[in-house]
Design a protein around this motif. Structure first.
Motif: not given
Length: 175
Positions: A114-135
Motif C-alpha cells: 500500500d506504499g505506507d511502510s510506516d503504518e505499523d510504527e504510526d499505529g504504535a505511536a498513536e497508542a502512546v499519548p503525548h501527555s503525562p502518564v502514571g502516578d
C-alpha cells in the motif's frame, strides 16, 4: 543526552548519586538499583530526564511496587530509558498487547503493497499519548502537588523537584 540520578531520603536529609542506566533493562532492575541506594526502607527517587523532551520520576518505598510518573509518554517511548518506565500497566494495555496477532492476519503472499511502510510504527505511536502518564500524586507527601508536577517544563523539572524537596544542592553535586 540523558541525566539520571538517585535521591535517597535518610535521617540526615537527601543523598544524591549519579547513576548509570546502561545495565538496566526492566523496571524491576531499576527498582533494585534504587533499593541498593538506600540502607533502610527509606524513600528513593530515580530522576531521569532526556534533554528538554521529557522527564520521569520513579519512587521506591522499601519493598513496595515502584510508582512512576512520566511527563510525556510519546517522547519517552522513543527513548531506551523511557521504554523501561512505560510498562503495559502504566499505559493501560494488557501485558504483551503489542499490536495485531500474526496468526489472525491473512498473509498468503498475494497482498498488494500500500506504499505506507510506516503504518505499523504510526499505529504504535498513536497508542502512546503525548501527555503525562502514571502516578501524578507521586510527590504529594514530599511537597510537590499533582498540579505543580503536571505544570513542570522538562527543561527544569528535576531542579524544581529537588528544590521543593530541599535537595537542590545535593542534586547539583552529581549533575
Amino acid at each position: 543526552m540523558y541525566f539520571a540520578a538517585l535521591l535517597a531520603r535518610t535521617e540526615d536529609g537527601w543523598e544524591a548519586s549519579d547513576t548509570e542506566l546502561d545495565d538496566v533493562e526492566t523496571l524491576s532492575d531499576l527498582a533494585d538499583l534504587a533499593r541498593e541506594a538506600s540502607g533502610d526502607e527509606d524513600t528513593v527517587l530515580v530522576l531521569i530526564e532526556q534533554e528538554d523532551a521529557w522527564f520521569g520520576v520513579v519512587r521506591v518505598d522499601g519493598e513496595d511496587d515502584p510508582r512512576i510518573y512520566v511527563s510525556d509518554a510519546a517522547a519517552a517511548a522513543r527513548s531506551s530509558y523511557g521504554e523501561i518506565l512505560l510498562t503495559d500497566e502504566l499505559l493501560g494495555r494488557e501485558p504483551g498487547d503489542d499490536g495485531a496477532d500474526l496468526d489472525s492476519l491473512d498473509l498468503d503472499g498475494t497482498e498488494e503493497p500500500d506504499g505506507d511502510s510506516d503504518e505499523d510504527e504510526d499505529g504504535a505511536a498513536e497508542a502512546v499519548p503525548h501527555s503525562p502518564v502514571g502516578d501524578s500524586e507521586i510527590l504529594d507527601d514530599l511537597g510537590v502537588s499533582e498540579k505543580e508536577l503536571k505544570a513542570l517544563d522538562a527543561e527544569d523539572a528535576l531542579s524544581s523537584i529537588a528544590e521543593a524537596l530541599g535537595a537542590s544542592e545535593v542534586l547539583e553535586t552529581v549533575r
